[in-house]
Design a protein around this motif. Sequence first.
Motif, PDB file in Angstrom:
ATOM      1  N   ALA A  64       0.830  -1.212   0.000  1.00 26.47           N
ATOM      2  CA  ALA A  64       0.000   0.000   0.000  1.00 26.47           C
ATOM      3  C   ALA A  64       0.862   1.258   0.000  1.00 26.47           C
ATOM      4  CB  ALA A  64      -0.928  -0.011   1.204  1.00 26.47           C
ATOM      5  N   PHE A  65       1.981   1.219   0.705  1.00 27.76           N
ATOM      6  CA  PHE A  65       2.847   2.401   0.733  1.00 27.76           C
ATOM      7  C   PHE A  65       3.342   2.729  -0.664  1.00 27.76           C
ATOM      8  CE2 PHE A  65       7.206   4.018   0.669  1.00 27.76           C
ATOM      9  CZ  PHE A  65       7.041   5.227   1.324  1.00 27.76           C
ATOM     10  N   TRP A  66       3.863   1.727  -1.368  1.00 25.44           N
ATOM     11  CA  TRP A  66       4.407   1.969  -2.700  1.00 25.44           C
ATOM     12  C   TRP A  66       3.313   2.384  -3.674  1.00 25.44           C
ATOM     13  CZ3 TRP A  66       9.384   2.373  -2.260  1.00 25.44           C
ATOM     14  CH2 TRP A  66      10.048   1.634  -1.279  1.00 25.44           C
ATOM     15  N   GLU A  67       2.132   1.833  -3.496  1.00 25.97           N
ATOM     16  CA  GLU A  67       1.014   2.217  -4.362  1.00 25.97           C
ATOM     17  C   GLU A  67       0.644   3.681  -4.155  1.00 25.97           C
ATOM     18  OE1 GLU A  67      -3.730   1.158  -4.836  1.00 25.97           O
ATOM     19  OE2 GLU A  67      -2.348  -0.384  -4.114  1.00 25.97           O
ATOM     20  N   HIS A  68       0.512   4.091  -2.879  1.00 27.80           N
ATOM     21  CA  HIS A  68       0.158   5.478  -2.595  1.00 27.80           C
ATOM     22  C   HIS A  68       1.264   6.438  -3.025  1.00 27.80           C
ATOM     23  CE1 HIS A  68      -3.194   3.792  -0.669  1.00 27.80           C
ATOM     24  NE2 HIS A  68      -2.713   3.667   0.550  1.00 27.80           N
ATOM     25  N   LEU A  69       2.509   5.983  -2.965  1.00 26.85           N
ATOM     26  CA  LEU A  69       3.636   6.842  -3.307  1.00 26.85           C
ATOM     27  C   LEU A  69       3.647   7.188  -4.796  1.00 26.85           C
ATOM     28  CD1 LEU A  69       6.237   8.198  -2.238  1.00 26.85           C
ATOM     29  CD2 LEU A  69       7.448   6.072  -2.778  1.00 26.85           C
ATOM     30  N   THR A  70       3.142   6.284  -5.613  1.00 28.44           N
ATOM     31  CA  THR A  70       3.250   6.471  -7.068  1.00 28.44           C
ATOM     32  C   THR A  70       1.906   6.652  -7.770  1.00 28.44           C
ATOM     33  OG1 THR A  70       3.254   4.052  -7.366  1.00 28.44           O
ATOM     34  CG2 THR A  70       5.389   5.146  -7.142  1.00 28.44           C
ATOM     35  N   LEU A  71       0.790   6.240  -7.133  1.00 28.06           N
ATOM     36  CA  LEU A  71      -0.500   6.251  -7.817  1.00 28.06           C
ATOM     37  C   LEU A  71      -0.984   7.672  -8.057  1.00 28.06           C
ATOM     38  CD1 LEU A  71      -2.900   4.602  -8.903  1.00 28.06           C
ATOM     39  CD2 LEU A  71      -3.909   4.747  -6.619  1.00 28.06           C
ATOM     40  N   GLN A  72      -1.394   7.933  -9.286  1.00 28.94           N
ATOM     41  CA  GLN A  72      -1.985   9.216  -9.641  1.00 28.94           C
ATOM     42  C   GLN A  72      -3.276   8.965 -10.398  1.00 28.94           C
ATOM     43  OE1 GLN A  72       0.639  12.197 -11.314  1.00 28.94           O
ATOM     44  NE2 GLN A  72       2.464  11.036 -10.712  1.00 28.94           N
ATOM     45  N   GLY A  73      -4.150   9.951 -10.376  1.00 30.26           N
ATOM     46  CA  GLY A  73      -5.412   9.801 -11.084  1.00 30.26           C
ATOM     47  C   GLY A  73      -6.403  10.853 -10.644  1.00 30.26           C
ATOM     48  N   LEU A  74      -7.435  11.029 -11.417  1.00 31.29           N
ATOM     49  CA  LEU A  74      -8.422  12.065 -11.159  1.00 31.29           C
ATOM     50  C   LEU A  74      -9.117  11.869  -9.831  1.00 31.29           C
ATOM     51  CD1 LEU A  74      -9.973  14.538 -12.197  1.00 31.29           C
ATOM     52  CD2 LEU A  74     -11.566  12.966 -13.332  1.00 31.29           C
ATOM     53  N   PHE A  75      -9.377  10.620  -9.456  1.00 30.81           N
ATOM     54  CA  PHE A  75     -10.149  10.353  -8.246  1.00 30.81           C
ATOM     55  C   PHE A  75      -9.277   9.803  -7.113  1.00 30.81           C
ATOM     56  CE2 PHE A  75     -13.057   9.890 -11.871  1.00 30.81           C
ATOM     57  CZ  PHE A  75     -13.969  10.890 -11.553  1.00 30.81           C
ATOM     58  N   ALA A  76      -7.979   9.888  -7.245  1.00 37.05           N
ATOM     59  CA  ALA A  76      -7.092   9.430  -6.179  1.00 37.05           C
ATOM     60  C   ALA A  76      -7.178  10.375  -4.980  1.00 37.05           C
ATOM     61  CB  ALA A  76      -5.665   9.336  -6.678  1.00 37.05           C
ATOM     62  N   THR A  77      -6.972   9.843  -3.805  1.00 34.84           N
ATOM     63  CA  THR A  77      -7.045  10.620  -2.573  1.00 34.84           C
ATOM     64  C   THR A  77      -5.679  11.205  -2.236  1.00 34.84           C
ATOM     65  OG1 THR A  77      -8.788   9.180  -1.728  1.00 34.84           O
ATOM     66  CG2 THR A  77      -7.605  10.518  -0.114  1.00 34.84           C
ATOM     67  N   PRO A  78      -5.603  12.506  -1.935  1.00 32.52           N
ATOM     68  CA  PRO A  78      -4.318  13.074  -1.503  1.00 32.52           C
ATOM     69  C   PRO A  78      -3.902  12.473  -0.159  1.00 32.52           C
ATOM     70  CG  PRO A  78      -5.875  14.796  -2.146  1.00 32.52           C
ATOM     71  CD  PRO A  78      -6.655  13.524  -2.045  1.00 32.52           C
ATOM     72  N   ARG A  79      -2.708  11.965  -0.090  1.00 36.76           N
ATOM     73  CA  ARG A  79      -2.266  11.266   1.115  1.00 36.76           C
ATOM     74  C   ARG A  79      -0.933  11.811   1.614  1.00 36.76           C
ATOM     75  NH1 ARG A  79      -4.922   6.983  -1.683  1.00 36.76           N
ATOM     76  NH2 ARG A  79      -6.448   5.923  -0.350  1.00 36.76           N
ATOM     77  N   ALA A  80      -0.860  11.935   2.932  1.00 30.58           N
ATOM     78  CA  ALA A  80       0.399  12.217   3.609  1.00 30.58           C
ATOM     79  C   ALA A  80       0.934  10.897   4.133  1.00 30.58           C
ATOM     80  CB  ALA A  80       0.191  13.208   4.748  1.00 30.58           C
ATOM     81  N   LEU A  81       2.067  10.472   3.620  1.00 29.64           N
ATOM     82  CA  LEU A  81       2.638   9.174   3.959  1.00 29.64           C
ATOM     83  C   LEU A  81       3.756   9.395   4.981  1.00 29.64           C
ATOM     84  CD1 LEU A  81       2.882   7.768   0.313  1.00 29.64           C
ATOM     85  CD2 LEU A  81       0.960   7.594   1.921  1.00 29.64           C
ATOM     86  N   VAL A  82       3.469   9.106   6.234  1.00 24.90           N
ATOM     87  CA  VAL A  82       4.411   9.354   7.321  1.00 24.90           C
ATOM     88  C   VAL A  82       5.114   8.043   7.666  1.00 24.90           C
ATOM     89  CG1 VAL A  82       4.687  10.191   9.680  1.00 24.90           C
ATOM     90  CG2 VAL A  82       2.914  11.174   8.202  1.00 24.90           C
ATOM     91  N   VAL A  83       6.420   8.012   7.455  1.00 30.62           N
ATOM     92  CA  VAL A  83       7.203   6.818   7.766  1.00 30.62           C
ATOM     93  C   VAL A  83       7.985   7.081   9.046  1.00 30.62           C
ATOM     94  CG1 VAL A  83       8.931   5.168   6.973  1.00 30.62           C
ATOM     95  CG2 VAL A  83       7.409   6.282   5.314  1.00 30.62           C
ATOM     96  N   ARG A  84       7.535   6.476  10.142  1.00 28.63           N
ATOM     97  CA  ARG A  84       8.200   6.615  11.431  1.00 28.63           C
ATOM     98  C   ARG A  84       9.423   5.698  11.507  1.00 28.63           C
ATOM     99  NH1 ARG A  84       5.228   7.925  15.897  1.00 28.63           N
ATOM    100  NH2 ARG A  84       7.278   7.765  16.901  1.00 28.63           N
ATOM    101  N   ASN A  85      10.431   6.131  12.265  1.00 25.79           N
ATOM    102  CA  ASN A  85      11.661   5.335  12.430  1.00 25.79           C
ATOM    103  C   ASN A  85      12.235   4.917  11.078  1.00 25.79           C
ATOM    104  OD1 ASN A  85      11.884   5.364  15.254  1.00 25.79           O
ATOM    105  ND2 ASN A  85      10.405   3.704  15.454  1.00 25.79           N
ATOM    106  N   ALA A  86      12.228   5.862  10.141  1.00 24.75           N
ATOM    107  CA  ALA A  86      12.702   5.542   8.791  1.00 24.75           C
ATOM    108  C   ALA A  86      14.182   5.201   8.770  1.00 24.75           C
ATOM    109  CB  ALA A  86      12.417   6.710   7.851  1.00 24.75           C
ATOM    110  N   GLN A  87      14.916   5.576   9.814  1.00 16.48           N
ATOM    111  CA  GLN A  87      16.345   5.242   9.860  1.00 16.48           C
ATOM    112  C   GLN A  87      16.582   3.743   9.953  1.00 16.48           C
ATOM    113  OE1 GLN A  87      14.667   6.649  12.313  1.00 16.48           O
ATOM    114  NE2 GLN A  87      15.056   5.497  14.202  1.00 16.48           N
ATOM    115  N   ASN A  88      15.526   2.991  10.314  1.00 13.52           N
ATOM    116  CA  ASN A  88      15.669   1.539  10.445  1.00 13.52           C
ATOM    117  C   ASN A  88      15.390   0.785   9.145  1.00 13.52           C
ATOM    118  OD1 ASN A  88      16.315   1.789  13.162  1.00 13.52           O
ATOM    119  ND2 ASN A  88      14.182   1.645  13.816  1.00 13.52           N
ATOM    120  N   LEU A  89      14.975   1.486   8.107  1.00 18.90           N
ATOM    121  CA  LEU A  89      14.737   0.824   6.822  1.00 18.90           C
ATOM    122  C   LEU A  89      16.069   0.380   6.220  1.00 18.90           C
ATOM    123  CD1 LEU A  89      12.105   3.249   5.259  1.00 18.90           C
ATOM    124  CD2 LEU A  89      11.676   0.908   6.047  1.00 18.90           C
ATOM    125  N   PRO A  90      16.105  -0.788   5.593  1.00 19.74           N
ATOM    126  CA  PRO A  90      17.363  -1.258   4.987  1.00 19.74           C
ATOM    127  C   PRO A  90      17.778  -0.389   3.817  1.00 19.74           C
ATOM    128  CG  PRO A  90      15.534  -2.745   4.460  1.00 19.74           C
ATOM    129  CD  PRO A  90      15.013  -1.777   5.466  1.00 19.74           C
TER     130      PRO A  90
END
Length: 362
Positions: A64-90
């Motif tokens: 879902a994160f990757w979909e929201h990050l890239t999905l565009q379209g007329l009826f798409a919902t504007p989303r704020a994608l907050v990634v907590r503790n992002a320093q732990n991502l590989p």
Amino acid sequence: MTRPGFTICICPDARLMRDRIDALLAAHPPALPEGSSGGLGLAPAAPAEWDRQAFWGDEPLPPAFWEHLTLQGLFATPRALVVRNAQNLPAETWKRISAALAKPNPLAWPFLCLEVPFDKGQPKVPVHIAKLRCLDFAEAKKWIWRSPGLDERGVSTFVRQHAASHAIRFAPGALEAVCAALPPDATAIATELEKLSLAAGDGEVTPAMAALVDHAADIDIFSFMRALQAGNAPMTVWRQVLRDRLGGDSMLFPFLGMLLRETRILWQLLAGEQVRLPPSVLPAKQQLARQLGHAGLARIWDLALEAELGIKSGERSPEQAMEMLAAGLFTLFARSRRAQPGGTPQGGRPRPPAHSPGGYGS
């Protein structure tokens, strides 16, 4: 003013980071896509708001994160994608994020939260993140927000701002007295100010009310577990835990981390592994490990995982998760008190669960 394509927040204080994100989202409401504001006699569309969704760097980012990050379209919902503790991502995940950020999505506003400590005024950002092109680009565009957290002056500033926004009034001398008693933690400060506001009623906070500030030092998690085992957990400890839970997941996850680290030490002792501990505490920890046994220690992992999953799935609020965790620990230690101390089961030495909730247990 055009909003940032993405924002990188670097701060060890979760409350300050949340306030910053709130301010940015309020200052930059999402633009409605062309063609969605009415026409041909249709009523205009309602003002758009950001749909905030939280993700955690302590676990793989879901599809879902990757979909929201890239999905565009007329009826798409504007989303704020907050990634907590992002320093732990590989590193590989960060490379993928950096590549995606090179193609900005007008309907997605990523907030990458690096909740790292500062050393000599500089954040301790992992090397594999600091070298990414997206950080250089964000630096040039001034899309990076940095804060080392609260110091003595910062505590006073935060108290003034919070008091002004919540109509809390201070009598002469009260502000200084209260600030001197508060810890440099925004979540704890907000909780204490709420308590002072209730005590003041419709009046002012007085200097004498500074005595109501009851922020104990960090919990000694081993003493906490021993008190549970003895059946006499001090009320001051539980008062701190239950008060801190009002701060939400920003306080619960560090508590889970302390609990799991101590549980892992006890598991290693029970399994006969060498653990470097001061001689003054080693016998007591060995005794507690034997009393809990493998089943009891594994149950603590289960309880912590249930608390974490309950919050991240949205099934429980942080308050509910903490209440259920507390009830489970009380039940576990009550049963342990009634049982005879057990030894290591025959047939080999089991290992602790591989998953440690929130990434704090490793």
